[in-house]
Design an enzyme around this catalytic site. Structure first.
Site, PDB file in Angstrom:
ATOM      1  N   MET A  26     -30.708 -20.112  31.233  1.00 48.30           N
ATOM      2  CA  MET A  26     -30.803 -19.557  29.978  1.00 48.30           C
ATOM      3  C   MET A  26     -32.132 -19.661  29.495  1.00 48.30           C
ATOM      4  O   MET A  26     -32.542 -19.576  28.323  1.00 48.30           O
ATOM      5  CB  MET A  26     -29.984 -20.298  29.077  1.00 48.30           C
ATOM      6  CG  MET A  26     -28.448 -20.304  29.428  1.00 48.30           C
ATOM      7  SD  MET A  26     -27.200 -20.632  28.297  1.00 48.30           S
ATOM      8  CE  MET A  26     -27.577 -22.332  27.655  1.00 48.30           C
ATOM      9  N   GLY A  27     -33.186 -19.404  30.179  1.00 47.88           N
ATOM     10  CA  GLY A  27     -34.698 -19.685  29.802  1.00 47.88           C
ATOM     11  C   GLY A  27     -35.137 -20.862  29.357  1.00 47.88           C
ATOM     12  O   GLY A  27     -34.344 -21.984  29.787  1.00 47.88           O
ATOM     13  N   HIS A  33     -36.041 -26.553  36.244  1.00 43.46           N
ATOM     14  CA  HIS A  33     -35.790 -25.156  36.859  1.00 43.46           C
ATOM     15  C   HIS A  33     -36.444 -24.727  37.965  1.00 43.46           C
ATOM     16  O   HIS A  33     -36.040 -24.211  38.955  1.00 43.46           O
ATOM     17  CB  HIS A  33     -35.960 -24.316  35.396  1.00 43.46           C
ATOM     18  CG  HIS A  33     -35.111 -24.171  34.553  1.00 43.46           C
ATOM     19  ND1 HIS A  33     -35.633 -24.743  33.374  1.00 43.46           N
ATOM     20  CD2 HIS A  33     -33.848 -24.175  34.273  1.00 43.46           C
ATOM     21  CE1 HIS A  33     -34.567 -24.761  32.353  1.00 43.46           C
ATOM     22  NE2 HIS A  33     -33.455 -24.260  33.109  1.00 43.46           N
ATOM     23  N   SER A 181     -34.322 -31.394  30.494  1.00 42.43           N
ATOM     24  CA  SER A 181     -33.450 -30.566  29.767  1.00 42.43           C
ATOM     25  C   SER A 181     -34.173 -29.615  28.643  1.00 42.43           C
ATOM     26  O   SER A 181     -34.856 -30.362  27.933  1.00 42.43           O
ATOM     27  CB  SER A 181     -32.084 -31.471  29.337  1.00 42.43           C
ATOM     28  OG  SER A 181     -31.560 -30.528  28.165  1.00 42.43           O
ATOM     29  N   ARG A 183     -32.701 -29.013  26.062  1.00 47.11           N
ATOM     30  CA  ARG A 183     -32.356 -29.857  24.717  1.00 47.11           C
ATOM     31  C   ARG A 183     -33.450 -30.879  24.360  1.00 47.11           C
ATOM     32  O   ARG A 183     -33.215 -31.526  23.279  1.00 47.11           O
ATOM     33  CB  ARG A 183     -30.897 -30.050  24.665  1.00 47.11           C
ATOM     34  CG  ARG A 183     -29.894 -28.755  24.818  1.00 47.11           C
ATOM     35  CD  ARG A 183     -28.378 -29.153  24.344  1.00 47.11           C
ATOM     36  NE  ARG A 183     -27.872 -27.780  24.031  1.00 47.11           N
ATOM     37  CZ  ARG A 183     -27.059 -27.036  24.982  1.00 47.11           C
ATOM     38  NH1 ARG A 183     -26.883 -27.503  26.169  1.00 47.11           N
ATOM     39  NH2 ARG A 183     -26.686 -25.839  24.537  1.00 47.11           N
TER      40      ARG A 183
HETATM   41  O1  PAF Z   1     -26.848 -24.160  33.200  1.00 48.07           O
HETATM   42  C1  PAF Z   1     -27.240 -23.028  32.658  1.00 48.07           C
HETATM   43  O2  PAF Z   1     -28.280 -22.972  32.108  1.00 48.07           O
HETATM   44  C2  PAF Z   1     -26.149 -22.196  32.212  1.00 48.07           C
HETATM   45  O3  PAF Z   1     -24.770 -22.766  31.787  1.00 48.07           O
HETATM   46  C3  PAF Z   1     -26.088 -20.957  33.057  1.00 48.07           C
HETATM   47  C4  PAF Z   1     -25.462 -21.584  34.494  1.00 48.07           C
HETATM   48  C5  PAF Z   1     -27.195 -20.286  33.265  1.00 48.07           C
HETATM   49  C6  PAF Z   1     -24.829 -20.082  32.715  1.00 48.07           C
HETATM   50  O4  PAF Z   1     -25.072 -19.328  31.328  1.00 48.07           O
END
Ligand code: PAF
Length: 281
Positions: A26-27, A33, A181, A183
């Protein structure tokens, strides 16, 4: 890195790549990531990422509107990580009409996170199925940080016979143990100092569970209490078996302790895998 916005462009770009590893996001990308992208590269010569903040997985009272959107910085991160292809659709592309057809995930979706966020995994599963269909990758990487999500997606892939292999990526942590995260940036400076208590509480509970000295329910209750007395509001601390996240039988050795708790207005989740030795008779 090629950036595509439409499904037609994606199909055309994907066709020119061979075996592909896909990391849906989700960026607001961070080192966690990036570690998933590197994991993908271990399984395929090409890596594709999607950035899409999926409205379907947010409840009305959750942070969809203020979820951090940092597209330009994300593109820099992806280029530096050597990503080949970025799919960044807007809502009109992925949901051109109201998404009335939804994935009904396995019963696991009603446990743990599902107790607090009842439609969360329906939204996640639906968008991930759509993204898999768009991307047509051979491999997809999901982080263990979202352990239950990883499991729900694996069960969807198995039960729908989707032609994609799911790879798990390890949780990336800050130096004090806090799981990375997007968040985390909601935390105030003072909360950030306390945030690693979640990880430390899980470590204490894991150590206790490894020894068989106490019943697992007792360890879970102690961990909940430890968090609550330190100013958190714990949603759950639960020890499950790794294989299916069900309650462990006495002979299950591969376990995972999962927790979700709020610090101020920020809700964090974390987990630790561990093995307990067989109980001494
Ligand atoms: O983990 C995430 O960032 C989201 O839940 C995902 C897998 C991209 C789905 O929107």
């Amino acid at each position: 890195m090629r950036i595509v916005r439409s499904i037609a462009e994606l199909r055309e770009a994907r066709a020119s790549l061979g075996r592909l590893a896909f990391v849906p996001t989700m960026g607001n990308l961070h080192a966690g990531h990036v570690s998933l992208m590197h994991r993908g590269r271990e399984h395929a010569p090409h890596v594709a990422v999607s950035i899409f903040v999926n409205r379907l997985q947010f409840a009305p009272h959750e942070d969809f509107d203020c979820y951090p959107r940092t597209f330009e910085a994300d593109c820099e991160t992806l280029r530096a990580a050597g990503v080949d292809l970025l799919f960044a659709p807007d809502e009109q592309v992925l949901y051109p009409q109201a998404q009335s057809v939804r994935v009904e995930p396995s019963a696991l979706a009603a446990e743990l996170e599902g107790q607090v966020r009842p439609r969360f995994f329906h939204g996640v599963s639906t968008v991930v199925l759509k993204l898999f269909n768009c991307m047509q990758a051979e491999v997809a990487v999901f982080g263990k940080k979202d352990y239950q999500q990883l499991m729900v997606i694996q069960q969807m892939v198995t039960q729908f016979d989707l032609p994609i292999e799911i790879i798990a990526g390890e949780t990336a942590r800050e130096t004090d143990g806090l799981a990375m995260s997007s968040r985390n940036q909601y935390l105030s400076a003072a909360e950030r100092v306390h945030a690693a208590q979640l990880y430390r509480t899980l470590c204490v509970a894991r150590d206790a569970a490894q020894t068989h000295a106490l019943a697992l329910q007792h360890i879970e209750a102690q961990a909940m209490q430890a968090l609550n007395t330190q100013g958190w509001t714990a949603d759950y601390v639960s020890i499950r078996r790794q294989a299916d996240l069900m309650a462990p039988a006495s002979n299950d050795q591969a376990l995972v302790i999962l927790a979700a708790a709020r610090l101020g207005t920020t809700r964090l989740i974390d987990n630790l895998e561990f093995h307990r030795t067989s109980r001494v008779a």
